[in-house]
Motif scaffolding. Structure first.
Motif, short mmCIF file in Angstrom:
data_model
loop_
_atom_site.label_atom_id
_atom_site.label_comp_id
_atom_site.label_asym_id
_atom_site.label_seq_id
_atom_site.Cartn_x
_atom_site.Cartn_y
_atom_site.Cartn_z
N LEU A 293 21.06 -9.51 -5.56
CA LEU A 293 20.69 -8.50 -4.56
C LEU A 293 19.45 -7.74 -4.99
O LEU A 293 18.57 -7.44 -4.17
N ALA A 294 19.36 -7.41 -6.29
CA ALA A 294 18.19 -6.68 -6.78
C ALA A 294 16.93 -7.55 -6.65
O ALA A 294 15.86 -7.07 -6.25
N GLY A 295 17.05 -8.85 -6.97
CA GLY A 295 15.91 -9.75 -6.85
C GLY A 295 15.47 -9.90 -5.40
O GLY A 295 14.27 -9.87 -5.10
N ALA A 296 16.45 -10.08 -4.50
CA ALA A 296 16.12 -10.22 -3.08
C ALA A 296 15.47 -8.94 -2.56
O ALA A 296 14.49 -9.00 -1.79
N ALA A 297 16.01 -7.78 -2.96
CA ALA A 297 15.43 -6.50 -2.53
C ALA A 297 14.01 -6.34 -3.06
O ALA A 297 13.12 -5.83 -2.37
N ALA A 298 13.78 -6.81 -4.30
CA ALA A 298 12.43 -6.70 -4.88
C ALA A 298 11.43 -7.55 -4.09
O ALA A 298 10.33 -7.11 -3.77
N PHE A 299 11.82 -8.79 -3.79
CA PHE A 299 10.94 -9.66 -3.01
C PHE A 299 10.68 -9.08 -1.62
O PHE A 299 9.54 -9.12 -1.12
N LEU A 300 11.73 -8.57 -0.98
CA LEU A 300 11.57 -8.02 0.37
C LEU A 300 10.65 -6.80 0.34
O LEU A 300 9.75 -6.66 1.17
N THR A 301 10.88 -5.91 -0.63
CA THR A 301 10.03 -4.72 -0.75
C THR A 301 8.58 -5.10 -1.01
O THR A 301 7.65 -4.52 -0.43
N LEU A 302 8.39 -6.09 -1.88
CA LEU A 302 7.03 -6.55 -2.19
C LEU A 302 6.34 -7.11 -0.95
O LEU A 302 5.17 -6.81 -0.69
N ALA A 303 7.07 -7.90 -0.16
CA ALA A 303 6.48 -8.50 1.03
C ALA A 303 6.06 -7.44 2.03
O ALA A 303 4.95 -7.48 2.58
N VAL A 304 6.94 -6.45 2.27
CA VAL A 304 6.64 -5.39 3.24
C VAL A 304 5.50 -4.50 2.74
O VAL A 304 4.55 -4.21 3.47
N ALA A 305 5.61 -4.08 1.47
CA ALA A 305 4.61 -3.15 0.92
C ALA A 305 3.24 -3.79 0.83
O ALA A 305 2.22 -3.17 1.16
N ALA A 306 3.19 -5.07 0.39
CA ALA A 306 1.90 -5.73 0.27
C ALA A 306 1.25 -5.94 1.63
O ALA A 306 0.02 -5.97 1.75
N GLY A 307 2.08 -6.08 2.67
CA GLY A 307 1.53 -6.20 4.02
C GLY A 307 0.97 -4.88 4.54
O GLY A 307 -0.06 -4.85 5.21
N LEU A 308 1.68 -3.80 4.21
CA LEU A 308 1.25 -2.48 4.69
C LEU A 308 0.13 -1.89 3.85
O LEU A 308 -0.76 -1.21 4.37
N ALA A 309 0.17 -2.12 2.55
CA ALA A 309 -0.83 -1.53 1.66
C ALA A 309 -1.31 -2.58 0.66
O ALA A 309 -0.94 -2.57 -0.52
N PRO A 310 -2.13 -3.53 1.10
CA PRO A 310 -2.61 -4.58 0.18
C PRO A 310 -3.52 -4.00 -0.90
O PRO A 310 -4.21 -3.01 -0.68
#
Length: 516
Positions: A293-310
């Motif tokens: 769950l922590a790994g999935a949350a990390a990937f999801l957060t990274l995908a959203v954040a990198a899209g919003l603030a590259p």
């Protein structure tokens, strides 16, 4: 005889396939033989084959087709991690007390597995080993039970994501561009995989609805064919149902949502699906759920954040805030990689990873080999004048555009008795699709009609792949004749589904227009 050399080429190909010659070699060998025969007879110039290298290079560098091995990996990992068994067991206990409840559970699970794996063989074999014996013990008619398993398994070809829809989108996009060029348009539109996925979603769910309605109707008319099933251990609780259904649904939403929402390309979404499947399989095989769950949350957060603030750290004006944000992104990526590595290690220890990768390579090689060899075949067929012959046949059909489409659909249906969907898609469709689009047929609607028609090729004897898959997985008491008889009503239901989409084109065109 010389004027019919293109038709002789098609007949020779079908003959080579029917005698059991390997498909890719049959396609390429027939093309080369007839290329030299046409050159010797003065019907074709060999310098046309100079375009072959460019065609091969175009296939191997096609960004759309890169999604195929990733989606295959996703499906194979999910199938081998026994997630399908959990789904079938849970749904069987949930619907078992209904008359026809086991049949409904098979269709529902087939739809869920179709949207999460997209692999017909894996789904049919899994349900043939798990659900078919249960239905037979309950007292289901063997023909009905066999037909249900075969048909539910083929949903993986029409419910996205599927390899059929990916290949079909590439072929239809090329046909659409060719049709626009012939109309004198040089600022052309294209068709994306996302549009085909969106177009197939509602028709795919419509087929599921048609199957369920048939089961309920048959249960009311012939109750002896599908008695209620006992549920050992009682009906599953909410937690059990949630645990079985939520993981594949989350994966489906992540993959399709990313494509339809425009967040990711199909290839990027396929990589998300493959990573998600590995994490889910790791959790299923004993990796700490908190780590997953922590790994999935990390990937999801990274995908959203990198899209919003590259962050562009290679830029000369990158400041301290950029480097700090980059460090956060690197930490998130590291967290996800640790969970992914733990899952891969566990899958390797359980002897699942090597088999999954081998299957992925085998399936991918088969698909790409067929596509590449079909490029050779279509090039020679065009050189022998086959393209003009096909266009002439369609344009002279009685009934105008409708008559031409009926003829093309009938031809695809008949070829489905003998050929695989990949062969029909990459050999026949580039010849007929541009002409049909020029006649005024909507390309996305046309693609979905063809997709459902090609899905039927898995059910039509004597060479329906689903029939072979089930024959290998079915108990000894199930005969080949019972399997063939069992799929007959569902072939008619497929034709009804095609008719519904034909009569109501909005079922295929509404969602692509709304989303794209």
């Amino acid at each position: 005889m010389l004027e019919y050399i293109d038709l002789l080429m098609v007949a020779a190909l079908m003959g080579a396939i029917l005698i059991g010659f390997p498909v890719s070699f049959a396609i390429a060998g027939t093309a080369i033989i007839f290329a030299y025969a046409g050159w010797a007879a003065g019907a074709m110039k060999l310098n046309l084959l100079g375009a072959l290298g460019q065609r091969v290079f175009g296939v191997m560098t096609n960004d759309v087709l890169i999604a195929i091995p990733l989606f295959v990996t996703m499906g194979v990992i999910l199938e081998r991690s026994r997630i399908a068994e959990d789904l079938l067991d849970t749904m069987g206990r949930l619907f078992g007390q209904l008359r026809g409840g086991l049949g409904i559970s098979v269709v529902v699970v087939g739809a869920l597995l179709a949207a999460s794996t997209g692999i017909v063989g894996a789904t049919v074999i899994a349900m043939g080993l798990i659900a078919l014996p249960t239905m037979l013990r309950t007292g289901y008619d063997p023909r009905l039970a066999s037909g249900l398993v075969c048909t539910a398994g083929t949903l993986g070809q029409i419910i996205p994501p599927s390899t059929l829809l990916i290949i079909l989108s590439d072929v239809m996009s090329s046909a659409y561009q060719q049709a626009q060029y012939e109309q004198g348009k040089f600022s052309v539109e294209t068709i994306s995989v996302g549009q085909i996925f969106a177009g197939a979603l509602v028709p795919g769910l419509s087929l599921v609805t048609i199957y369920i309605l048939y089961i309920l109707l048959r249960g009311a008319i012939r109750p002896q064919d599908m008695p209620p099933a006992p549920t050992p251990g009682g009906r599953p609780g909410l937690a059990t149902v949630t645990g079985a259904v939520v993981p594949p649904v989350v994966l489906i939403v992540a993959v399709l949502g990313a494509i339809l929402g425009g967040v990711a390309t199909p290839t990027e979404a396929a990589s998300v699906g493959a990573v998600g499947a590995i994490l889910m399989a790791g959790a299923r095989q004993g990796v700490d759920h908190r780590l997953i769950l922590a790994g999935a949350a990390a990937f999801l957060t990274l995908a959203v954040a990198a899209g919003l603030a590259p962050v562009r750290l290679q830029r000369s004006d990158a400041g301290a805030a950029d480097w700090a944000l980059g460090a956060v992104y690197a930490a998130l990526a590291l967290g996800g990689i640790i969970a992914l590595a733990a899952s891969l290690r566990q899958l390797y220890r359980r002897d699942l990873l090597v088999g999954a990768l081998t299957t992925t390579m085998t399936v991918t090689a088969m698909i790409f080999g067929t596509i590449l060899m079909a490029s050779v075949f279509s090039l020679v067929f065009v050189g022998l004048g086959g393209e003009e012959r096909v266009a002439t046949i369609l344009e002279t059909m009685p009934g105008g555009p409708t008559g031409a489409l009926i003829f093309a659909m009938a031809l695809i249906f008949v070829l489905g008795f003998f050929l695989d969907f990949v062969e029909i898609t990459v050999i026949l469709l580039p010849l007929v699709a541009p002409v049909l689009i020029l006649m005024g047929h909507d390309p996305i609607w046309l693609a979905i009609l063809i997709a459902i028609n090609l899905q039927t090729s898995f059910l039509t004897p004597p060479f329906g792949f689903s029939l072979f898959y089930l024959r290998g997985a079915a108990p000894p008491e199930i005969t080949t004749g019972q399997i063939y008889a069992g799929v007959a009503p569902f072939i008619l239901l497929q034709i009804i589904g095609i008719t519904v989409i034909w009569a109501v084109p909005e079922l295929a065109t509404w969602l692509p227009e709304a989303v794209f």
